[in-house]
Write a protein that holds these residues in place. Structure first.
Motif, PDB file in Angstrom:
ATOM      1  N   TYR A   1       0.859  -1.176   0.000  1.00 40.35           N
ATOM      2  CA  TYR A   1       0.000   0.000   0.000  1.00 40.35           C
ATOM      3  C   TYR A   1       0.897   1.228   0.000  1.00 40.35           C
ATOM      4  CZ  TYR A   1      -3.449  -3.448   1.336  1.00 40.35           C
ATOM      5  OH  TYR A   1      -4.256  -4.550   1.372  1.00 40.35           O
ATOM      6  N   LYS A   2       0.951   1.899  -1.151  1.00 36.73           N
ATOM      7  CA  LYS A   2       1.787   3.081  -1.282  1.00 36.73           C
ATOM      8  C   LYS A   2       1.041   4.285  -0.705  1.00 36.73           C
ATOM      9  CE  LYS A   2       4.507   5.564  -4.636  1.00 36.73           C
ATOM     10  NZ  LYS A   2       4.819   5.751  -6.027  1.00 36.73           N
ATOM     11  N   ASN A   3       1.746   5.121   0.033  1.00 36.45           N
ATOM     12  CA  ASN A   3       1.211   6.318   0.691  1.00 36.45           C
ATOM     13  C   ASN A   3       0.213   5.982   1.790  1.00 36.45           C
ATOM     14  OD1 ASN A   3       2.740   8.134  -0.849  1.00 36.45           O
ATOM     15  ND2 ASN A   3       1.260   7.999  -2.502  1.00 36.45           N
ATOM     16  N   LYS A   4       0.407   4.859   2.438  1.00 37.09           N
ATOM     17  CA  LYS A   4      -0.378   4.518   3.626  1.00 37.09           C
ATOM     18  C   LYS A   4       0.634   4.316   4.754  1.00 37.09           C
ATOM     19  CE  LYS A   4      -4.261   1.732   5.090  1.00 37.09           C
ATOM     20  NZ  LYS A   4      -5.211   0.696   4.686  1.00 37.09           N
ATOM     21  N   LEU A   5       0.542   5.170   5.753  1.00 34.41           N
ATOM     22  CA  LEU A   5       1.508   5.135   6.844  1.00 34.41           C
ATOM     23  C   LEU A   5       1.375   3.859   7.668  1.00 34.41           C
ATOM     24  CD1 LEU A   5       1.126   8.806   8.160  1.00 34.41           C
ATOM     25  CD2 LEU A   5       2.852   7.926   6.612  1.00 34.41           C
ATOM     26  N   PHE A   6       2.486   3.397   8.212  1.00 36.15           N
ATOM     27  CA  PHE A   6       2.537   2.305   9.171  1.00 36.15           C
ATOM     28  C   PHE A   6       2.069   0.966   8.617  1.00 36.15           C
ATOM     29  CE2 PHE A   6       1.096   6.190  11.506  1.00 36.15           C
ATOM     30  CZ  PHE A   6       2.351   6.593  11.923  1.00 36.15           C
ATOM     31  N   THR A   7       2.214   0.735   7.347  1.00 34.88           N
ATOM     32  CA  THR A   7       1.849  -0.572   6.792  1.00 34.88           C
ATOM     33  C   THR A   7       3.063  -1.198   6.129  1.00 34.88           C
ATOM     34  OG1 THR A   7       1.133   0.354   4.689  1.00 34.88           O
ATOM     35  CG2 THR A   7      -0.556   0.030   6.358  1.00 34.88           C
ATOM     36  N   LYS A   8       3.161  -2.506   6.273  1.00 33.89           N
ATOM     37  CA  LYS A   8       4.233  -3.226   5.597  1.00 33.89           C
ATOM     38  C   LYS A   8       3.613  -4.118   4.534  1.00 33.89           C
ATOM     39  CE  LYS A   8       4.321  -6.684   9.224  1.00 33.89           C
ATOM     40  NZ  LYS A   8       5.092  -7.348  10.229  1.00 33.89           N
ATOM     41  N   PRO A   9       4.388  -4.556   3.565  1.00 27.96           N
ATOM     42  CA  PRO A   9       3.831  -5.416   2.516  1.00 27.96           C
ATOM     43  C   PRO A   9       3.283  -6.718   3.096  1.00 27.96           C
ATOM     44  CG  PRO A   9       6.011  -4.630   1.908  1.00 27.96           C
ATOM     45  CD  PRO A   9       5.791  -4.230   3.329  1.00 27.96           C
ATOM     46  N   LYS A  10       2.205  -7.200   2.485  1.00 23.91           N
ATOM     47  CA  LYS A  10       1.611  -8.477   2.885  1.00 23.91           C
ATOM     48  C   LYS A  10       1.916  -9.488   1.799  1.00 23.91           C
ATOM     49  CE  LYS A  10      -2.096  -6.235   5.370  1.00 23.91           C
ATOM     50  NZ  LYS A  10      -3.527  -5.955   5.405  1.00 23.91           N
ATOM     51  N   ILE A  11       2.342 -10.663   2.217  1.00 27.94           N
ATOM     52  CA  ILE A  11       2.708 -11.717   1.274  1.00 27.94           C
ATOM     53  C   ILE A  11       1.762 -12.897   1.461  1.00 27.94           C
ATOM     54  CG2 ILE A  11       4.501 -13.349   0.599  1.00 27.94           C
ATOM     55  CD1 ILE A  11       6.551 -11.239   1.528  1.00 27.94           C
ATOM     56  N   TYR A  12       1.176 -13.342   0.349  1.00 23.48           N
ATOM     57  CA  TYR A  12       0.277 -14.497   0.351  1.00 23.48           C
ATOM     58  C   TYR A  12       0.899 -15.570  -0.527  1.00 23.48           C
ATOM     59  CZ  TYR A  12      -2.925 -10.978   2.130  1.00 23.48           C
ATOM     60  OH  TYR A  12      -3.497  -9.980   2.869  1.00 23.48           O
ATOM     61  N   LEU A  13       1.152 -16.732   0.038  1.00 22.14           N
ATOM     62  CA  LEU A  13       1.776 -17.831  -0.697  1.00 22.14           C
ATOM     63  C   LEU A  13       0.736 -18.627  -1.482  1.00 22.14           C
ATOM     64  CD1 LEU A  13       4.218 -19.116   2.066  1.00 22.14           C
ATOM     65  CD2 LEU A  13       4.723 -17.575   0.160  1.00 22.14           C
ATOM     66  N   LYS A  14       1.125 -19.057  -2.662  1.00 24.75           N
ATOM     67  CA  LYS A  14       0.222 -19.813  -3.543  1.00 24.75           C
ATOM     68  C   LYS A  14      -0.277 -21.086  -2.880  1.00 24.75           C
ATOM     69  CE  LYS A  14       0.115 -22.277  -7.918  1.00 24.75           C
ATOM     70  NZ  LYS A  14       0.873 -22.704  -9.089  1.00 24.75           N
ATOM     71  N   LYS A  15       0.600 -21.770  -2.162  1.00 25.69           N
ATOM     72  CA  LYS A  15       0.228 -23.050  -1.559  1.00 25.69           C
ATOM     73  C   LYS A  15      -0.805 -22.897  -0.439  1.00 25.69           C
ATOM     74  CE  LYS A  15       4.196 -23.024   1.509  1.00 25.69           C
ATOM     75  NZ  LYS A  15       5.443 -23.641   1.860  1.00 25.69           N
ATOM     76  N   GLU A  16      -0.949 -21.692   0.123  1.00 28.97           N
ATOM     77  CA  GLU A  16      -1.914 -21.462   1.202  1.00 28.97           C
ATOM     78  C   GLU A  16      -3.265 -20.967   0.686  1.00 28.97           C
ATOM     79  OE1 GLU A  16       0.024 -18.676   3.764  1.00 28.97           O
ATOM     80  OE2 GLU A  16       1.450 -20.156   4.512  1.00 28.97           O
ATOM     81  N   ILE A  17      -3.336 -20.614  -0.597  1.00 30.86           N
ATOM     82  CA  ILE A  17      -4.555 -20.040  -1.165  1.00 30.86           C
ATOM     83  C   ILE A  17      -5.335 -21.122  -1.907  1.00 30.86           C
ATOM     84  CG2 ILE A  17      -5.453 -18.359  -2.816  1.00 30.86           C
ATOM     85  CD1 ILE A  17      -2.961 -16.650  -2.118  1.00 30.86           C
ATOM     86  N   ASP A  18      -6.610 -21.272  -1.520  1.00 30.49           N
ATOM     87  CA  ASP A  18      -7.469 -22.268  -2.152  1.00 30.49           C
ATOM     88  C   ASP A  18      -8.114 -21.739  -3.430  1.00 30.49           C
ATOM     89  OD1 ASP A  18      -6.934 -23.909   0.045  1.00 30.49           O
ATOM     90  OD2 ASP A  18      -8.635 -23.104   1.158  1.00 30.49           O
ATOM     91  N   GLN A  19      -8.491 -20.447  -3.413  1.00 30.33           N
ATOM     92  CA  GLN A  19      -9.280 -19.909  -4.519  1.00 30.33           C
ATOM     93  C   GLN A  19      -9.096 -18.395  -4.600  1.00 30.33           C
ATOM     94  OE1 GLN A  19     -13.313 -20.977  -3.822  1.00 30.33           O
ATOM     95  NE2 GLN A  19     -13.873 -20.924  -5.969  1.00 30.33           N
ATOM     96  N   VAL A  20      -9.235 -17.855  -5.818  1.00 31.19           N
ATOM     97  CA  VAL A  20      -9.243 -16.413  -6.054  1.00 31.19           C
ATOM     98  C   VAL A  20     -10.608 -16.069  -6.632  1.00 31.19           C
ATOM     99  CG1 VAL A  20      -8.188 -14.501  -7.309  1.00 31.19           C
ATOM    100  CG2 VAL A  20      -6.764 -16.394  -6.539  1.00 31.19           C
TER     101      VAL A  20
END
Length: 167
Positions: free
Chosen positions: A89-108
C-alpha cells in the motif's frame, strides 16, 4: 517474471479538503499557538509545557495525515509471482507489505460488496461508478480482500491475471 499491477484509489475530494484544512489548522496550533503559550514559562518548564501541550495535537495530526494521504494519493501495488502475491500500500503510513503464498490459497474470487452481510447485520453501499467489487483470496475458509472498491471489469482482470500466473 513477476506481473506488477497498480490500482489507484479514487479520492473523495470532500474528505481531502476537510482533512487538508484540519491538517493546516493543527500545524498552526502546534507551530505557532503552543510555542507562544509556552513562552510564559521559564527554562525546563517551557520545554515540558510545550511537549505536554503539543503531544495530543501531534497525535491527532498523525491520525489525520494517515487518512488524508491514503485518501488522496493511495495506491495498491500487487506483485504477482509464480509462488506468491505481494500486496503493498503506497502512501499509507505504518503498513508493511503483505505476502500471500500460492500453496496457502485455495481460490481467487471477485465479490460484489454492494450488500455486505456481517455478524451485526447488513451494510448497503452505493457507488455511482460501480466500484463495489473486491478481489478476494480464500484461505482455509477465510476470505482476505487484497484489492477493494474497484469496478467489476478491473476486479475480473486482476483475478484473471492471478489465475493465469498460477495455472
Amino acid at each position: 517474471m513477476p506481473i506488477i499491477i497498480k490500482i489507484k484509489n479514487k479520492p473523495n475530494w470532500a474528505v481531502t479538503i476537510v482533512l487538508g484544512l484540519g491538517l493546516l489548522m493543527l500545524s498552526f496550533i502546534i507551530l505557532i499557538i503552543i510555542p507562544l503559550t509556552s513562552l510564559q514559562e521559564q527554562g525546563f518548564y517551557a520545554v515540558l509545557n510545550f511537549f505536554s501541550s503539543a503531544t495530543p495535537f501531534a497525535a491527532f495530526f498523525i491520525l489525520l495525515l494517515y487518512f488524508w494521504l491514503w485518501n488522496t494519493f493511495g495506491k495498491t501495488i500487487l506483485t504477482i509471482e509464480p509462488e506468491q502475491i505481494t500486496v503493498r500500500y503506497k502512501n499509507k503510513l505504518f503498513t508493511k507489505p503483505k505476502i500471500y503464498l500460492k500453496k496457502e490459497i485455495d481460490q481467487v474470487q471477485v465479490k460484489d460488496f454492494q450488500v455486505e452481510k456481517y455478524k451485526f447485520g447488513t451494510r448497503y453501499r452505493f457507488s455511482l461508478s460501480g466500484s463495489t467489487y473486491s478481489v478476494v483470496l480464500i484461505q482455509s475458509g477465510n476470505e482476505t480482500r487484497i484489492v477493494d472498491w474497484i469496478t467489476e471489469t478491473k476486479a475480473s482482470e486482476i483475478a484473471d491475471e492471478i489465475k493465469k500466473m498460477w495455472s
